[in-house]
Design an enzyme around this catalytic site. Structure first.
Site, PDB file in Angstrom:
ATOM      1  N   HIS A  75       1.078 -20.241  -1.926  1.00 56.66           N
ATOM      2  CA  HIS A  75       2.102 -19.695  -3.154  1.00 56.66           C
ATOM      3  C   HIS A  75       3.345 -20.302  -2.544  1.00 56.66           C
ATOM      4  CE1 HIS A  75       0.015 -15.801  -4.747  1.00 56.66           C
ATOM      5  NE2 HIS A  75      -0.572 -16.896  -4.623  1.00 56.66           N
ATOM      6  N   TYR A 204       7.576  -8.648  -6.379  1.00 56.50           N
ATOM      7  CA  TYR A 204       8.273  -7.346  -5.557  1.00 56.50           C
ATOM      8  C   TYR A 204       9.274  -6.853  -6.981  1.00 56.50           C
ATOM      9  CZ  TYR A 204       6.376  -8.934  -1.114  1.00 56.50           C
ATOM     10  OH  TYR A 204       5.824  -9.299   0.077  1.00 56.50           O
ATOM     11  N   PRO A 296       5.262  -2.410   5.336  1.00 60.22           N
ATOM     12  CA  PRO A 296       4.748  -3.440   4.725  1.00 60.22           C
ATOM     13  C   PRO A 296       5.485  -4.517   3.949  1.00 60.22           C
ATOM     14  CG  PRO A 296       3.666  -1.516   3.867  1.00 60.22           C
ATOM     15  CD  PRO A 296       4.551  -1.062   4.874  1.00 60.22           C
ATOM     16  N   LYS A 300       4.952  -8.639   7.491  1.00 61.20           N
ATOM     17  CA  LYS A 300       5.019  -9.230   8.696  1.00 61.20           C
ATOM     18  C   LYS A 300       3.955  -8.739   9.652  1.00 61.20           C
ATOM     19  CE  LYS A 300       8.229 -11.769   7.581  1.00 61.20           C
ATOM     20  NZ  LYS A 300       7.562 -13.076   6.988  1.00 61.20           N
ATOM     21  N   TYR A 387      10.905 -14.903   5.001  1.00 58.97           N
ATOM     22  CA  TYR A 387       9.652 -14.385   4.209  1.00 58.97           C
ATOM     23  C   TYR A 387       8.625 -15.592   4.692  1.00 58.97           C
ATOM     24  CZ  TYR A 387       6.557 -12.544   0.803  1.00 58.97           C
ATOM     25  OH  TYR A 387       5.493 -11.992   0.439  1.00 58.97           O
TER      26      TYR A 387
HETATM   27  P1  RFL Z   1      -5.424  -3.379  13.731  1.00 62.52           P
HETATM   28  O1  RFL Z   1      -5.696  -4.262  12.929  1.00 62.52           O
HETATM   29  O2  RFL Z   1      -5.003  -2.027  13.513  1.00 62.52           O
HETATM   30  O3  RFL Z   1      -6.880  -3.412  14.917  1.00 62.52           O
HETATM   31  C1  RFL Z   1      -6.700  -2.482  15.840  1.00 62.52           C
HETATM   32  C2  RFL Z   1      -8.280  -2.167  16.205  1.00 62.52           C
HETATM   33  O4  RFL Z   1      -8.245  -1.258  17.307  1.00 62.52           O
HETATM   34  C3  RFL Z   1      -9.283  -0.383  17.137  1.00 62.52           C
HETATM   35  N1  RFL Z   1      -9.144   0.876  18.143  1.00 62.52           N
HETATM   36  C4  RFL Z   1      -9.914   1.065  18.989  1.00 62.52           C
HETATM   37  N2  RFL Z   1     -11.242   0.415  19.739  1.00 62.52           N
HETATM   38  C5  RFL Z   1     -11.656   1.044  20.789  1.00 62.52           C
HETATM   39  N3  RFL Z   1     -11.075   2.139  21.188  1.00 62.52           N
HETATM   40  C6  RFL Z   1     -10.080   2.770  20.931  1.00 62.52           C
HETATM   41  N4  RFL Z   1      -9.543   3.710  21.602  1.00 62.52           N
HETATM   42  C7  RFL Z   1      -9.377   2.139  19.494  1.00 62.52           C
HETATM   43  N5  RFL Z   1      -8.186   2.540  18.980  1.00 62.52           N
HETATM   44  C8  RFL Z   1      -8.119   1.517  17.840  1.00 62.52           C
HETATM   45  C9  RFL Z   1      -9.153  -0.008  15.630  1.00 62.52           C
HETATM   46  O5  RFL Z   1     -10.424   0.471  14.938  1.00 62.52           O
HETATM   47  C10 RFL Z   1      -8.809  -1.338  15.170  1.00 62.52           C
HETATM   48  O6  RFL Z   1      -9.941  -2.029  14.617  1.00 62.52           O
HETATM   49  O7  RFL Z   1      -4.087  -4.051  14.788  1.00 62.52           O
HETATM   50  P2  RFL Z   1      -3.826  -5.452  15.030  1.00 62.52           P
HETATM   51  O8  RFL Z   1      -4.959  -6.303  15.560  1.00 62.52           O
HETATM   52  O9  RFL Z   1      -2.669  -5.339  15.957  1.00 62.52           O
HETATM   53  O10 RFL Z   1      -3.333  -6.075  13.659  1.00 62.52           O
HETATM   54  C11 RFL Z   1      -2.169  -5.432  12.983  1.00 62.52           C
HETATM   55  C12 RFL Z   1      -2.560  -5.519  11.330  1.00 62.52           C
HETATM   56  O11 RFL Z   1      -3.500  -4.891  11.154  1.00 62.52           O
HETATM   57  C13 RFL Z   1      -1.263  -5.041  10.799  1.00 62.52           C
HETATM   58  O12 RFL Z   1      -0.146  -5.535  11.077  1.00 62.52           O
HETATM   59  C14 RFL Z   1      -1.147  -5.417   9.034  1.00 62.52           C
HETATM   60  O13 RFL Z   1      -2.232  -4.736   8.447  1.00 62.52           O
HETATM   61  C15 RFL Z   1      -0.028  -5.022   8.339  1.00 62.52           C
HETATM   62  N6  RFL Z   1       0.010  -5.306   7.001  1.00 62.52           N
HETATM   63  C16 RFL Z   1       0.477  -6.422   6.653  1.00 62.52           C
HETATM   64  N7  RFL Z   1       0.844  -7.512   7.482  1.00 62.52           N
HETATM   65  C17 RFL Z   1       1.096  -8.699   6.922  1.00 62.52           C
HETATM   66  O14 RFL Z   1       1.382  -9.624   8.115  1.00 62.52           O
HETATM   67  N8  RFL Z   1       1.187  -9.164   5.566  1.00 62.52           N
HETATM   68  C18 RFL Z   1       0.990  -8.134   4.881  1.00 62.52           C
HETATM   69  O15 RFL Z   1       0.998  -8.760   3.628  1.00 62.52           O
HETATM   70  C19 RFL Z   1       0.582  -6.867   5.211  1.00 62.52           C
HETATM   71  N9  RFL Z   1       0.226  -5.977   4.417  1.00 62.52           N
HETATM   72  C20 RFL Z   1      -0.288  -4.225   6.042  1.00 62.52           C
HETATM   73  C21 RFL Z   1       0.037  -4.575   4.782  1.00 62.52           C
HETATM   74  C22 RFL Z   1      -0.654  -3.004   6.416  1.00 62.52           C
HETATM   75  C23 RFL Z   1      -0.881  -1.866   5.506  1.00 62.52           C
HETATM   76  N10 RFL Z   1      -1.534  -0.738   5.781  1.00 62.52           N
HETATM   77  C24 RFL Z   1      -2.566  -0.392   5.351  1.00 62.52           C
HETATM   78  C25 RFL Z   1      -0.940  -0.141   6.973  1.00 62.52           C
HETATM   79  C26 RFL Z   1      -0.298  -3.604   3.693  1.00 62.52           C
HETATM   80  C27 RFL Z   1      -0.733  -2.471   3.941  1.00 62.52           C
HETATM   81  C28 RFL Z   1      -1.058  -1.435   3.029  1.00 62.52           C
HETATM   82  C1  PHB Z   2      -0.919  -7.655   0.038  1.00 62.21           C
HETATM   83  O1  PHB Z   2      -1.410  -8.612  -0.677  1.00 62.21           O
HETATM   84  O2  PHB Z   2      -1.701  -6.740   0.528  1.00 62.21           O
HETATM   85  C2  PHB Z   2       0.418  -7.655   0.385  1.00 62.21           C
HETATM   86  C3  PHB Z   2       1.351  -8.674   0.027  1.00 62.21           C
HETATM   87  C4  PHB Z   2       2.700  -8.622   0.345  1.00 62.21           C
HETATM   88  C5  PHB Z   2       3.005  -7.507   0.912  1.00 62.21           C
HETATM   89  C6  PHB Z   2       2.170  -6.441   1.396  1.00 62.21           C
HETATM   90  C7  PHB Z   2       0.885  -6.503   1.234  1.00 62.21           C
HETATM   91  O3  PHB Z   2       4.336  -7.384   1.396  1.00 62.21           O
END
Ligand code: RFL
Ligand code: PHB
Length: 393
Positions: A75, A204, A296, A300, A387
Site C-alpha cells: 500500500h 482510518y 493498535p 506498531k 507510519y
Molecule cells: P505474541 O504474538 O503475543 O506471542 C507470545 C506467545 O507467547 C505464548 N505464551 C506462552 N508460551 C509458553 N508459556 C507461557 N507461560 C506463555 N505465555 C504466553 C502465547 O501463547 C503467544 O503465542 O507476542 P510477540 O511475539 O511479542 O508479538 C507481538 C504481536 O503479537 C503484537 O504486538 C501485535 O499483534 C499487535 N498488533 C499490531 N501490530 C502491528 O505491528 N500492526 C498492526 O496492524 C497490529 N494490529 C495488533 C493489531 C494487536 C491487536 N490485538 C488483538 C491486541 C490489532 C489488534 C486487534
Molecule cells: C489490521 O489490518 O488488522 C490493522 C491495520 C491497521 C491498524 C491495526 C490493525 O492500525
C-alpha cells in the site's frame, strides 16, 4: 519428566520468539521454543496486519518473506476519513517512495512455524512455562508443563517473548522492572468479514459516533474495527448492529454503503500502553509484547516485536560466536529508545482519532489536530514517515 539442554530457551511462539529462533538456528546456536497454545491456535489467532517498509526488508533478509512478498498487499497510501470527508495520505510520495505491506500476522506465524519445522528444530506446543530459575547464575532453568508431562529446559539464556501478562516478567524479584502504563477509555471491536474490501487502502476514520478502521487481508476478506466503550460486551453486537454502525461512521456521499458479507470472527481488545524497563534481568531478555504494548491505532506492535529481534539476534550471536557481550549490554537501551518513539506515535494516533463521548473540549482539540495532519504538509509528512518506517528510523 523430560530434560532438555540448549543454548537459548525461548518462551512463546509469536512473531518475536519464532523469528529469533530462526535467526539463531541459522547461526548454529541451539534453541528450544516453548508455546503454551496449540499450533492450530497460534496459526489462526487474528491480530496485526501492517508491516513497515524496513521490517518487511528485515524479514526478507532473514529468508522468511517469500510468501509475504508474493501475497502481501503493498500500500502506497492510507486514507483519513474525518466527519464523512476523505483525505488521502500519499505515504510513498511523502516518504522516499517507501510503502507498507498488509499481510496478516497469522500468515507470518504460519511461515515461521513451517520454516522451523522444516529444519526440525525443537518447538513444543501446548507446553506452558510456569517458572524460571537461576536467571543471575551461570545456567538458567525453565520449568514447563507439557499437557501433564513436566519439561525442564536448562539454557545459557532465556528469552521472554511470551506476550503481554507473560510469565517472564513475573519471574524476577519484585522491584526489578519498572512498569509505565496507560489505559485508554476505549476498546476495539474487530471483525473479519467475507466481503471484498471497499477500498485499495486502509481507512482510518474519526466520526463523532466513534473511531472506525477499514483494513483487509485479501481481495475477498475485509478486516474492520469499531472503537467502543471499554465495558462493551460482544453479546450486544450482532452482525446487523456491527454493519449499521460501521456504515454510519464510514459512509461518505461517494460511498454511502459498505459491501457486507458473513462475519467469521469477532473480538474485543482493550487499548493500553505498557513499557517494562529495563528489558533485561541477568540472563533473561524480554522481547516484543512481553516488554511493551502499544494501542493498535499506530499499527506498531508486531513491527516493534520484530525490531527487538533485529537487535537481539546479532547480540546473542556475537556472544556465542565471539564471546562479545557489548551488544547484549546495549540491547535494552537500544530498544527502549525505539519503543518510546512508537508509544508516542501510537498514543498520538489514538488520541486524535477516538472521540470522547462527553468531553467537548477534547473533541474540539482532536478535530483541529486531525485537520492539521491532513492539511499541513510538514504534519502529513511526519505522520507518513512514522507510519511507514518508525521501527527502522
Ligand atoms: P505474541 O504474538 O503475543 O506471542 C507470545 C506467545 O507467547 C505464548 N505464551 C506462552 N508460551 C509458553 N508459556 C507461557 N507461560 C506463555 N505465555 C504466553 C502465547 O501463547 C503467544 O503465542 O507476542 P510477540 O511475539 O511479542 O508479538 C507481538 C504481536 O503479537 C503484537 O504486538 C501485535 O499483534 C499487535 N498488533 C499490531 N501490530 C502491528 O505491528 N500492526 C498492526 O496492524 C497490529 N494490529 C495488533 C493489531 C494487536 C491487536 N490485538 C488483538 C491486541 C490489532 C489488534 C486487534
Ligand atoms: C489490521 O489490518 O488488522 C490493522 C491495520 C491497521 C491498524 C491495526 C490493525 O492500525
Amino acid at each position: 519428566m523430560k530434560s532438555v539442554r540448549t543454548d537459548v530457551a525461548i518462551i512463546g511462539a509469536g512473531p518475536a520468539g519464532l523469528l529469533l529462533g530462526h535467526l539463531l538456528h541459522q547461526a548454529g546456536i541451539d534453541t528450544v521454543v516453548l508455546e503454551r497454545r496449540s499450533r492450530e491456535y497460534v496459526e489462526q489467532r487474528l491480530r496485526a496486519g501492517v508491516i513497515e517498509h524496513g521490517i518487511a526488508n528485515f524479514l526478507e533478509e532473514s529468508g522468511v518473506a517469500k510468501r509475504l512478498r508474493a501475497e502481501g498487499l503493498v500500500h502506497h497510501g492510507i486514507e483519513f476519513r474525518l466527519e464523512g470527508r476523505s483525505h488521502r495520505i500519499a505515504l510513498s510520495d511523502l516518504y522516499e517512495g517507501k510503502a507498507i505491506t498488509v499481510y496478516g500476522q497469522s500468515e507470518l506465524v504460519k511461515d515461521l512455524i513451517a520454516t522451523r519445522l522444516a529444519y526440525d528444530a525443537p518447538l513444543f506446543f501446548e507446553t506452558e512455562v510456569e517458572r524460571l530459575e537461576g536467571l543471575t547464575s551461570q545456567e538458567c532453568t525453565v520449568h514447563a508443563n507439557g499437557t501433564g508431562v513436566p519439561i525442564v529446559v536448562t539454557a545459557d539464556y532465556v528469552i521472554g517473548s511470551d506476550g503481554g501478562h507473560g510469565v517472564a516478567v513475573r519471574s524476577v524479584p519484585e522491584g526489578t522492572f519498572n512498569r509505565a502504563e496507560r489505559v485508554y477509555p476505549f476498546s476495539w471491536l474487530g471483525i473479519l468479514a467475507e466481503a471484498p474490501p471497499v477500498s485499495d487502502e486502509l481507512i482510518y476514520c474519526r466520526h463523532d459516533r466513534g473511531f472506525a478502521l477499514y483494513s483487509m487481508r485479501s481481495p475477498t476478506l475485509s478486516r474492520l474495527y469499531l472503537g467502543v466503550s471499554p465495558d462493551e460486551s460482544l453479546e450486544n453486537w450482532n452482525d446487523e448492529r456491527i454493519w449499521r454502525e460501521l456504515t454510519l461512521r464510514l459512509a461518505t456521499d461517494e460511498m454511502p454503503d459498505l459491501p457486507q458479507g458473513p462475519i467469521t470472527e469477532r473480538s474485543l481488545t482493550a487499548m493500553r500502553s505498557v513499557v517494562v524497563s529495563p528489558m533485561r534481568y541477568g540472563r533473561l531478555f524480554l522481547a516484543g509484547d512481553a516488554a511493551h504494548i502499544v494501542p493498535p491505532t499506530g499499527a506498531k506492535g508486531m513491527n516493534l516485536a520484530l525490531a527487538d529481534v533485529r537487535v537481539l539476534a546479532p547480540a546473542l550471536i556475537a556472544k556465542f560466536l565471539n564471546s562479545d557481550e557489548t551488544r547484549l549490554d546495549a540491547y535494552s537501551a537500544t530498544c527502549l529508545e525505539r519503543v518510546w518513539r512508537a508509544e508516542e506515535f501510537s498514543t498520538f494516533m489514538t488520541q486524535m482519532l477516538h472521540p470522547h463521548p462527553s468531553d467537548e473540549f477534547e473533541n474540539g482539540v482532536q478535530r483541529a489536530r486531525a485537520r492539521q495532519v491532513v492539511s499541513v504538509e510538514s504534519a502529513t509528512r511526519t505522520l507518513a514517515r512514522n507510519y511507514v518506517n518508525l521501527s527502522s528510523l
